[in-house]
Design an enzyme around this catalytic site. Structure first.
Site, mmCIF file in Angstrom:
data_model
loop_
_atom_site.group_PDB
_atom_site.id
_atom_site.type_symbol
_atom_site.label_atom_id
_atom_site.label_comp_id
_atom_site.label_asym_id
_atom_site.label_seq_id
_atom_site.Cartn_x
_atom_site.Cartn_y
_atom_site.Cartn_z
ATOM 1 N N ASN A 53 -9.953 4.177 -5.736
ATOM 2 C CA ASN A 53 -8.739 3.396 -5.387
ATOM 3 C C ASN A 53 -7.676 4.241 -4.655
ATOM 4 O O ASN A 53 -7.014 4.794 -5.477
ATOM 5 C CB ASN A 53 -8.165 2.333 -6.450
ATOM 6 C CG ASN A 53 -7.158 1.744 -5.681
ATOM 7 O OD1 ASN A 53 -6.586 1.823 -4.517
ATOM 8 N ND2 ASN A 53 -6.808 0.442 -6.299
ATOM 9 N N HIS A 93 -10.148 -2.019 -4.124
ATOM 10 C CA HIS A 93 -8.627 -2.482 -4.141
ATOM 11 C C HIS A 93 -8.512 -3.736 -5.044
ATOM 12 O O HIS A 93 -9.494 -4.619 -5.029
ATOM 13 C CB HIS A 93 -8.240 -2.704 -2.757
ATOM 14 C CG HIS A 93 -8.577 -1.398 -1.678
ATOM 15 N ND1 HIS A 93 -7.378 -0.610 -1.775
ATOM 16 C CD2 HIS A 93 -9.473 -1.328 -0.932
ATOM 17 C CE1 HIS A 93 -7.919 0.480 -0.942
ATOM 18 N NE2 HIS A 93 -9.062 0.130 -0.327
ATOM 19 N N PRO A 149 -1.834 6.719 -5.475
ATOM 20 C CA PRO A 149 -0.206 6.920 -5.581
ATOM 21 C C PRO A 149 0.231 5.460 -6.075
ATOM 22 O O PRO A 149 -0.388 4.403 -5.592
ATOM 23 C CB PRO A 149 0.184 7.132 -4.451
ATOM 24 C CG PRO A 149 -0.670 6.845 -3.465
ATOM 25 C CD PRO A 149 -2.215 7.381 -3.978
ATOM 26 N N ASN A 150 1.148 5.472 -6.955
ATOM 27 C CA ASN A 150 1.787 4.188 -7.654
ATOM 28 C C ASN A 150 0.859 3.343 -8.407
ATOM 29 O O ASN A 150 1.542 2.122 -9.168
ATOM 30 C CB ASN A 150 2.364 3.468 -6.444
ATOM 31 C CG ASN A 150 3.317 4.256 -5.417
ATOM 32 O OD1 ASN A 150 4.137 4.885 -6.192
ATOM 33 N ND2 ASN A 150 3.359 4.294 -4.086
ATOM 34 N N TYR A 162 -0.580 -7.584 -7.915
ATOM 35 C CA TYR A 162 -1.428 -6.581 -8.566
ATOM 36 C C TYR A 162 -1.699 -7.204 -10.037
ATOM 37 O O TYR A 162 -2.682 -6.547 -10.674
ATOM 38 C CB TYR A 162 -0.910 -5.311 -8.481
ATOM 39 C CG TYR A 162 -0.674 -4.704 -7.067
ATOM 40 C CD1 TYR A 162 -1.826 -4.550 -6.453
ATOM 41 C CD2 TYR A 162 0.611 -4.423 -6.777
ATOM 42 C CE1 TYR A 162 -1.625 -3.893 -5.117
ATOM 43 C CE2 TYR A 162 0.607 -3.616 -5.433
ATOM 44 C CZ TYR A 162 -0.410 -3.635 -4.730
ATOM 45 O OH TYR A 162 -0.314 -3.084 -3.459
ATOM 46 N N ARG A 201 -3.450 -8.970 4.168
ATOM 47 C CA ARG A 201 -1.860 -8.351 4.031
ATOM 48 C C ARG A 201 -1.318 -7.514 5.248
ATOM 49 O O ARG A 201 -2.048 -8.199 6.450
ATOM 50 C CB ARG A 201 -1.975 -7.234 2.975
ATOM 51 C CG ARG A 201 -2.285 -7.758 1.614
ATOM 52 C CD ARG A 201 -2.284 -7.032 0.194
ATOM 53 N NE ARG A 201 -0.885 -6.362 0.041
ATOM 54 C CZ ARG A 201 -0.515 -5.461 -0.536
ATOM 55 N NH1 ARG A 201 -1.595 -4.688 -1.452
ATOM 56 N NH2 ARG A 201 0.517 -4.793 -0.813
ATOM 57 N N GLU A 241 -15.345 2.217 -2.816
ATOM 58 C CA GLU A 241 -13.874 2.193 -2.570
ATOM 59 C C GLU A 241 -13.424 0.928 -3.040
ATOM 60 O O GLU A 241 -14.181 -0.203 -3.250
ATOM 61 C CB GLU A 241 -13.401 1.974 -1.083
ATOM 62 C CG GLU A 241 -11.839 2.319 -0.863
ATOM 63 C CD GLU A 241 -11.501 2.259 0.364
ATOM 64 O OE1 GLU A 241 -11.953 3.201 1.037
ATOM 65 O OE2 GLU A 241 -10.972 1.384 1.158
ATOM 66 N N ALA A 252 -2.417 3.786 -1.107
ATOM 67 C CA ALA A 252 -1.660 3.958 0.228
ATOM 68 C C ALA A 252 -2.409 4.967 1.195
ATOM 69 O O ALA A 252 -2.570 4.810 2.315
ATOM 70 C CB ALA A 252 -0.069 4.105 0.268
ATOM 71 N N ARG A 290 4.514 -3.238 -11.531
ATOM 72 C CA ARG A 290 4.489 -3.155 -9.760
ATOM 73 C C ARG A 290 4.053 -4.078 -9.147
ATOM 74 O O ARG A 290 2.903 -4.847 -9.292
ATOM 75 C CB ARG A 290 3.651 -1.995 -9.470
ATOM 76 C CG ARG A 290 3.653 -1.830 -7.882
ATOM 77 C CD ARG A 290 2.948 -0.819 -7.384
ATOM 78 N NE ARG A 290 2.596 -0.441 -6.032
ATOM 79 C CZ ARG A 290 1.670 -0.176 -5.478
ATOM 80 N NH1 ARG A 290 0.538 0.303 -6.068
ATOM 81 N NH2 ARG A 290 1.657 -0.132 -3.953
HETATM 82 C C1 DQA Z 1 -4.073 -1.149 -3.007
HETATM 83 C C2 DQA Z 1 -3.892 -1.658 -1.592
HETATM 84 C C3 DQA Z 1 -3.048 -0.793 -0.871
HETATM 85 O O1 DQA Z 1 -2.769 -1.131 0.520
HETATM 86 C C4 DQA Z 1 -1.790 -0.241 -1.451
HETATM 87 O O2 DQA Z 1 -1.006 1.002 -0.786
HETATM 88 C C5 DQA Z 1 -1.709 -0.020 -3.093
HETATM 89 C C6 DQA Z 1 -3.046 -0.614 -3.845
HETATM 90 C C7 DQA Z 1 -4.901 -2.038 -3.995
HETATM 91 O O3 DQA Z 1 -5.743 -1.753 -4.833
HETATM 92 O O4 DQA Z 1 -4.873 -3.265 -3.451
HETATM 93 O O5 DQA Z 1 -1.125 1.114 -3.374
HETATM 94 O O6 DQA Z 1 -4.812 0.055 -2.819
#
Ligand code: DQA
Length: 146
Positions: free
Chosen positions: A73, A99, A9-10, A22, A106, A97, A76, A17
């Site tokens: 990835n 990120h 998501p997002n 990011y 964080r 995985e 959240a 964003r």
């Molecule tokens: C994320 C880290 C997560 O905590 C966050 O909710 C994201 C992006 C990252 O790629 O740094 O949406 O997965």
């Protein structure tokens, strides 16, 4: 060799964003770079993004017999999703995985990954390059080399 990069998501909002966290690249740009890197390694790269937990669970299930490896990835959902963890645990397809940010640097709620224990390993904190490192790591893992 064929791999899928699955984005949660997002992540479709990358580019606009929170660029300080990011970066300025869009998801399309990041995935194009992963594809180009895959070409160099002889790995075919497909990618998918969804904001929907169920759609991600379904995609993980569809990896069986269709791709050799998965880069995920979970965004959240990393920190909340038993459903994604169960899907990974039920899947024979190895997953790395990834990120973009260093979640350990964080907020406290980002320090836990429910999904990470069902993966071969995790890569985080290197911005868009995290995906390239994840591809290298997954290709190495799949090659069976030590
Ligand atoms: C994320 C880290 C997560 O905590 C966050 O909710 C994201 C992006 C990252 O790629 O740094 O949406 O997965």
């Amino acid at each position: 060799m064929k791999i899928l990069v699955l984005n949660g998501p997002n992540l479709h909002l990358l580019g606009t964003r929170e660029p300080a966290l990011y970066g300025a690249q869009t998801l399309e740009e990041m995935m194009a770079a992963v594809r180009r890197h895959g070409d160099q390694l002889g790995v075919a790269v497909e990618w998918f993004q969804s904001n929907d937990e169920g759609a991600l669970v379904t995609k993980i299930g569809e990896c069986r017999g269709t791709v050799d490896g998965l880069i995920l990835n979970p965004a959240a959902y990393t920190h909340t999703s038993v459903a994604l963890r169960d899907a990974l645990q039920a899947s024979p397809v190895p997953c790395v995985e990834v990120h973009i940010s260093n979640t350990l640097a964080r907020e406290g709620f980002r320090h836990t990954s429910l999904t990470g224990a069902a993966c071969v390993g995790q890569i985080m904190g290197f911005g868009a390059y995290s995906y390239i490192l994840a591809l290298e790591a997954l290709a190495h893992h799949l090659s069976g080399r030590t």
